[in-house]
Design a protein around this motif. Structure first.
Motif, PDB file in Angstrom:
ATOM      1  N   LEU A 192      38.385  37.588  42.173  1.00 10.01           N
ATOM      2  CA  LEU A 192      37.203  36.728  42.269  1.00 10.01           C
ATOM      3  C   LEU A 192      37.368  35.733  43.415  1.00 10.01           C
ATOM      4  O   LEU A 192      36.431  35.473  44.173  1.00 10.01           O
ATOM      5  N   GLY A 193      38.577  35.166  43.542  1.00 10.64           N
ATOM      6  CA  GLY A 193      38.845  34.242  44.639  1.00 10.64           C
ATOM      7  C   GLY A 193      38.713  34.921  45.986  1.00 10.64           C
ATOM      8  O   GLY A 193      38.144  34.353  46.930  1.00 10.64           O
ATOM      9  N   PHE A 194      39.237  36.141  46.091  1.00  9.51           N
ATOM     10  CA  PHE A 194      39.090  36.902  47.331  1.00  9.51           C
ATOM     11  C   PHE A 194      37.618  37.102  47.672  1.00  9.51           C
ATOM     12  O   PHE A 194      37.189  36.922  48.815  1.00  9.51           O
ATOM     13  N   TYR A 308      43.952  30.330  42.735  1.00 12.36           N
ATOM     14  CA  TYR A 308      45.068  30.965  43.436  1.00 12.36           C
ATOM     15  C   TYR A 308      44.582  32.003  44.450  1.00 12.36           C
ATOM     16  O   TYR A 308      45.106  32.102  45.561  1.00 12.36           O
ATOM     17  N   GLY A 309      43.566  32.781  44.068  1.00 12.01           N
ATOM     18  CA  GLY A 309      43.052  33.814  44.968  1.00 12.01           C
ATOM     19  C   GLY A 309      42.508  33.229  46.254  1.00 12.01           C
ATOM     20  O   GLY A 309      42.727  33.782  47.350  1.00 12.01           O
ATOM     21  N   LEU A 310      41.785  32.111  46.166  1.00  9.34           N
ATOM     22  CA  LEU A 310      41.254  31.455  47.362  1.00  9.34           C
ATOM     23  C   LEU A 310      42.387  30.966  48.263  1.00  9.34           C
ATOM     24  O   LEU A 310      42.335  31.128  49.492  1.00  9.34           O
ATOM     25  N   THR A 311      43.421  30.378  47.652  1.00  9.30           N
ATOM     26  CA  THR A 311      44.557  29.887  48.438  1.00  9.30           C
ATOM     27  C   THR A 311      45.313  31.044  49.085  1.00  9.30           C
ATOM     28  O   THR A 311      45.703  30.963  50.261  1.00  9.30           O
ATOM     29  N   LEU A 312      45.509  32.122  48.338  1.00 17.09           N
ATOM     30  CA  LEU A 312      46.220  33.281  48.878  1.00 17.09           C
ATOM     31  C   LEU A 312      45.444  33.909  50.028  1.00 17.09           C
ATOM     32  O   LEU A 312      46.035  34.308  51.044  1.00 17.09           O
ATOM     33  N   LEU A 313      44.122  34.002  49.901  1.00 16.20           N
ATOM     34  CA  LEU A 313      43.304  34.574  50.973  1.00 16.20           C
ATOM     35  C   LEU A 313      43.417  33.741  52.242  1.00 16.20           C
ATOM     36  O   LEU A 313      43.580  34.286  53.342  1.00 16.20           O
ATOM     37  N   SER A 314      43.359  32.415  52.112  1.00 17.03           N
ATOM     38  CA  SER A 314      43.509  31.541  53.282  1.00 17.03           C
ATOM     39  C   SER A 314      44.887  31.705  53.913  1.00 17.03           C
ATOM     40  O   SER A 314      45.019  31.758  55.141  1.00 17.03           O
TER      41      SER A 314
END
Length: 553
Positions: A192-194, A308-314
């Motif tokens: 979802l974050g991605f 976490y997904g948003l941070t990992l994508l960045s």
């Protein structure tokens, strides 16, 4: 996790500062837990004392020590929280500044062929939003779990003093609580974050394209239909954000219920000790409330790890721009070159996908010679220029400039002696003087005026109020396309490089003005090695040492 390594390394360089900030968070959390536990102890002790006295009994109770402890922990919690917020806010700003410096220094050494293909919106997203998102690494993904684990271990040890039988169950229960608040939301919300991160980036592209193309969209009467795509992405982002909030809510609810279950389990396990008089009632209540107070350490973890997904994508996006030293410089290959020639193209091929853009290009040029490369639009002229300057890597063959290969980075030796005037006539939002000095920072005002005079632009600038200090670019003096082109030619005239690549230099300039400019810069051209790229060479010099046609089939 390897995507985080470059940024964790940056954090490790400030480990003492991060350790101090994390200690401040731990002090705040432990003070809150101790405040709740000691308050429970004090209330229970005084309540039992009151019951005994009411029943006609006598009891001795020390109210000063726990009361003083309550005041001390309340004050410590308030002060440490304030210090922690101020200190960690400053720490995050310092870390983001360090990360930006690290990123910019890497970008400045990145080969050109790694830089191309990125849209303006992508660069904007990388250098602003993605960098800012990395503050989650310290404030949400590192420090809070460390504090939660530390607080849990301390509580387990304290429980072991009075309730050894409950300690092991408490340890296992808190470990599962850590899984519920970190691993579970991170796993469920990762994709979802991605999705949200990618859609946000596309939305920015859509909005930027809409704003940049507003005149054309108005002329075609399709403003509304064009912006509908952006609205679709906005709706998708809102829907995905709601799903992300649902994941957080579920994980938060599960963790809260699990913590309450641990307290109830602790109650039953400790009841036997209380009935057998191995533990006092106030101490028993203190331990249970302290366990309940662990909510202070765990309450924000579900939200942090839902992102976490948003941070990992960045981190992935930024890590793709950071290459190690082995990748920066392509393996040198043995290329035979002659000292007689300053520019050599040797059996040059360039393919893009299945398309053969350049095939078997051979070119040699001596010092102060001129070459003309012609061909219709789409024949590969600009591609050849970009290969010569190092923006593209040839599929086969080599370009050698003053004995150096352009696609080896960082540039060295003779390659730094090459100036490229592209047909993408970009001017910077700055003064005219600073725009001209981009190619020669030491040029004096007289040299700037001479260059403007050579390109028939000096009178136009003299009419402005501030002259060379006139602001151009965004919100600056409006210049026509031909005037911008003449300005970038003037910038090229100031360059000290002896090899110049001129890609469609007179695009947008009328033939009369172009011929005047050619006459004015004849002396300048005589001291340079120049390659002209043009599909219409009627306004270019008539004499060339080398001519090459890139006619397409």
């Amino acid at each position: 996790m390897k995507e985080f390594l470059p940024w964790l390394k940056q954090l490790s360089e400030s480990k003492s500062r991060i350790a101090l900030g994390t200690s401040a968070i731990a002090l705040t959390t432990l003070s809150a837990i101790a405040l709740l536990g000691l308050s429970g102890y004090f209330i229970t002790a005084t309540g039992l004392a009151g019951i005994i006295i009411a029943a006609g009994g006598a009891i001795y109770i020390n109210i000063y020590t726990p009361a003083g402890g309550i005041r001390a922990f309340a004050l410590t919690r308030t002060v440490s929280r304030y210090i922690e917020r101020v200190y960690n806010h400053n720490t995050v700003l310092a870390l983001l500044s360090k990360i930006r410096v690290f990123l910019f220094s890497n970008l400045s050494q990145l080969p050109f062929h790694h830089q191309i293909g990125q849209r303006h919106g992508q660069w904007l997203n990388r250098l602003t939003h993605d960098v800012s998102t990395l503050d989650n690494l310290y404030l949400r993904l590192l420090a809070p779990p460390i504090v939660a684990v530390t607080s849990s271990l301390i509580l387990v040890v304290i429980n072991g003093i009075w309730l050894p039988s409950a300690s092991l169950f408490l340890l296992l229960g808190l470990f599962l609580l850590l899984i519920l608040t970190t691993y579970l939301p991170a796993t469920l919300a990762r994709e979802l974050g991605f999705s949200i991160g990618r859609d946000r980036e596309v939305l920015r592209y859509q909005v930027l394209d809409h704003l940049n193309g507003m005149p054309e969209l108005r002329a075609a009467h399709i403003q509304t239909s064009h912006i509908e795509t952006a609205w679709l992405y906005q709706e998708r982002i809102e829907y995905q954000t709601k799903r992300l909030a649902n994941v957080f809510s579920i994980c938060q609810t599960l963790s809260q219920q699990w913590l309450l279950s641990l307290v109830i389990l602790q109650l039953f396990l400790g009841l036997e000790g209380y009935l057998s008089n191995t533990i006092d009632g106030p101490i028993f209540v203190m331990l249970m409330l302290a366990t309940l107070g662990l909510n202070e350490a765990f309450i924000n973890l579900s939200k942090s790890f839902s992102d976490y997904g948003l941070t990992l994508l960045s981190a992935k996006r930024l890590s793709s721009l950071v290459i190690n030293n082995k990748e920066r410089v392509r393996d040198e290959v043995l290329v035979k070159s002659s000292d007689e020639y300053v520019i050599e193209c040797q059996s040059l091929h360039f393919e893009q996908g299945a398309e053969h853009i350049l095939e078997n290009i051979n070119l040699r040029l001596r010092v102060h010679e001129r070459a003309l490369i012609t061909g219709p639009s789409g024949s590969g002229k600009s591609t050849l220029a970009k290969i010569m300057i190092g923006l593209h890597q040839p599929t086969k063959g080599h370009v050698v400039i003053n004995g150096n290969i352009p696609d080896v980075w960082p540039p060295k030796g003779g390659l730094q002696d090459c100036y490229w005037l592209s047909q993408d006539n970009h001017i910077f939002s700055d003064t005219i003087a600073n725009n001209l000095r981009m190619s020669n920072p030491n040029a004096d005002d007289e040299s700037l005026w001479n260059a403007l005079d050579d390109v028939c632009l000096s009178k136009r600038i003299e009419q402005t109020l501030l002259g060379l200090n006139t602001w151009i670019g965004e919100a600056g003096l409006p210049l026509s396309g031909g005037e911008i082109q003449r300005l970038v030619i003037a910038r090229a005239l100031l360059a000290k490089q002896n090899i110049v690549l001129m890609d469609e230099p007179f695009k947008g300039i009328d033939k009369v003005t172009a011929k005047t400019i050619l006459q004015n810069i004849e002396d300048w051209m005589s001291g340079k090695t120049i390659i002209w790229f043009a599909h219409d060479h009627s306004v270019l010099p008539k004499q060339f040492n080398v001519r090459l046609s890139l006619a397409t089939e």
